[in-house]
Design an enzyme around this catalytic site. Structure first.
Site, PDB file in Angstrom:
ATOM      1  N   ASN A   7       0.857  -1.095   0.045  1.00  0.00           N
ATOM      2  CA  ASN A   7       0.116   0.070  -0.009  1.00  0.00           C
ATOM      3  C   ASN A   7       0.883   1.075   0.065  1.00  0.00           C
ATOM      4  O   ASN A   7       1.480   1.469   1.102  1.00  0.00           O
ATOM      5  CB  ASN A   7      -0.856  -0.166   1.174  1.00  0.00           C
ATOM      6  CG  ASN A   7      -1.884   1.332   1.324  1.00  0.00           C
ATOM      7  OD1 ASN A   7      -1.284   2.222   1.176  1.00  0.00           O
ATOM      8  ND2 ASN A   7      -3.047   0.901   1.704  1.00  0.00           N
ATOM      9  N   HIS A  10       0.865   6.427   1.707  1.00  0.00           N
ATOM     10  CA  HIS A  10       1.998   7.391   2.458  1.00  0.00           C
ATOM     11  C   HIS A  10       2.633   8.079   1.529  1.00  0.00           C
ATOM     12  O   HIS A  10       3.269   8.870   2.166  1.00  0.00           O
ATOM     13  CB  HIS A  10       2.175   6.914   3.795  1.00  0.00           C
ATOM     14  CG  HIS A  10       1.014   6.491   4.463  1.00  0.00           C
ATOM     15  ND1 HIS A  10      -0.046   7.654   4.749  1.00  0.00           N
ATOM     16  CD2 HIS A  10       0.652   5.469   5.211  1.00  0.00           C
ATOM     17  CE1 HIS A  10      -0.804   7.035   5.657  1.00  0.00           C
ATOM     18  NE2 HIS A  10      -0.538   5.730   6.046  1.00  0.00           N
ATOM     19  N   GLU A  70      -8.652   0.401  -2.560  1.00  0.00           N
ATOM     20  CA  GLU A  70      -9.535   0.242  -1.383  1.00  0.00           C
ATOM     21  C   GLU A  70     -10.389   1.636  -1.370  1.00  0.00           C
ATOM     22  O   GLU A  70     -10.034   2.620  -1.759  1.00  0.00           O
ATOM     23  CB  GLU A  70      -8.464   0.413  -0.212  1.00  0.00           C
ATOM     24  CG  GLU A  70      -8.734  -0.137   1.185  1.00  0.00           C
ATOM     25  CD  GLU A  70      -7.394   0.133   1.880  1.00  0.00           C
ATOM     26  OE1 GLU A  70      -6.169  -0.230   1.595  1.00  0.00           O
ATOM     27  OE2 GLU A  70      -7.665   0.555   2.883  1.00  0.00           O
ATOM     28  N   THR A 101      -7.724   3.306   8.699  1.00  0.00           N
ATOM     29  CA  THR A 101      -8.727   2.603   8.812  1.00  0.00           C
ATOM     30  C   THR A 101      -8.805   1.876  10.304  1.00  0.00           C
ATOM     31  O   THR A 101      -7.748   1.117  10.747  1.00  0.00           O
ATOM     32  CB  THR A 101      -8.808   1.412   7.887  1.00  0.00           C
ATOM     33  OG1 THR A 101      -8.577   1.937   6.674  1.00  0.00           O
ATOM     34  CG2 THR A 101     -10.122   0.811   7.910  1.00  0.00           C
ATOM     35  N   GLU A 151     -10.256  -9.975   4.066  1.00  0.00           N
ATOM     36  CA  GLU A 151      -9.232  -9.658   4.450  1.00  0.00           C
ATOM     37  C   GLU A 151      -9.248  -9.348   5.957  1.00  0.00           C
ATOM     38  O   GLU A 151     -10.063  -8.487   6.607  1.00  0.00           O
ATOM     39  CB  GLU A 151      -8.666  -7.963   4.079  1.00  0.00           C
ATOM     40  CG  GLU A 151      -7.097  -7.862   4.432  1.00  0.00           C
ATOM     41  CD  GLU A 151      -6.877  -6.370   4.036  1.00  0.00           C
ATOM     42  OE1 GLU A 151      -7.207  -6.051   3.146  1.00  0.00           O
ATOM     43  OE2 GLU A 151      -5.827  -5.859   4.761  1.00  0.00           O
TER      44      GLU A 151
END
Ligand code: PXP
Length: 248
Positions: A7, A10, A70, A101, A151
């Site tokens: 991911n 950031h 996402e 999240t 997930e």
């Protein structure tokens, strides 16, 4: 072998701090792939605090590994997902004031709406994943809603490691790992694919990577953090090695 999806949100967080053009998430994705990433994940948030819609379409154009999108289950995001046609849509709960999240999706409490949302995506041949806590009722509800993938939220495991001096052998850590492991087995028994993620780091990942049956680990913050010091390629390569060494 358990795959690693990176991911890169950031990287965009840093760019948005100056509202400028660098660092570019596309370069981050390229570097992550050279380092061994099996997939790239981005979260388009309602407030566009990090990734922008243009990042999604540029990533879709440029990367050669699966792209995971996402998002929250809203009409705006449904339209975006259908337009972008990623390799997997990952549904997460989203709170405006949360830093990241926070918990799993309450599938059980929102079955009808989520069922309809998932149907609209699967009708477009898009696999859909539910980010959920390691909870048997949520897993059953995800199956009833037609999700292809669950997930499992590894945040509580990661918290237990932090609270217990990074010991992977502490009874609380072992108990949280066991909850994840039981959830993975449940997801597989129902015929869905099982992924896991959240809060995983270079230090704690081995406890989760050693659980049989997990297809992909989704990891962001720790990889991007370490990339500041050793580069994205090396950070991903180190994570990948640790996962491989721990894999069952
Ligand atoms: N999986 C999901 C569903 C997430 O929302 C996130 C964070 O965006 C991750 C995995 C990655 O978590 P982390 O950044 O803590 O590695």
């Amino acid at each position: 072998m358990t795959k690693l999806c990176v991911n890169i949100d950031h990287v965009a967080t840093l760019r948005q701090a100056r509202m400028t053009i660098e660092p570019d998430p596309i370069i981050a994705a390229d570097e992550a792939i050279i380092g061994g990433a099996d997939g790239i994940t981005l979260h388009i948030r309602e407030d566009r605090r990090h990734m922008q819609d243009s990042d999604l379409f540029r990533l879709k154009e440029s990367i050669q590994v699966p792209l995971n999108l996402e998002l929250a289950a809203t009409p705006e995001m449904l339209e975006l997902a259908i337009k972008a046609s990623p390799d997997m849509v990952m549904i997460v709960p989203e709170g405006r004031n949360e830093i990241t999240t926070e918990g799993g999706l309450d599938v059980l409490g929102d079955v009808d709406r989520l069922h309809e949302f998932v149907q609209k995506l699967t009708a477009q041949q898009l696999p859909v994943s539910a980010f959920i806590d390691a909870d048997s009722n949520q897993i059953e509800a995800a199956n009833n809603c037609g999700f292809n993938v669950c997930e499992i939220h590894t945040g509580p495991y990661a918290e237990a490691v932090l609270e217990n001096n990074f010991s992977l052998d502490h009874p609380n850590v072992i108990a949280e790992r066991e909850r994840v492991s039981t959830a993975v087995a449940h997801v597989l028994r129902l015929g869905m694919t099982c992924n896991a993620g959240h809060g995983l780091t270079h230090v704690n990942v081995s406890g989760i990577a050693s659980i049989p049956g997990i297809s992909e680990l989704h990891i962001g913050h720790s990889i991007v953090s370490k990339s500041i010091f050793i580069g994205m390629r090396q950070s991903v390569a180190q994570m990948k090695r640790t996962i491989e060494e721990a894999s069952p």
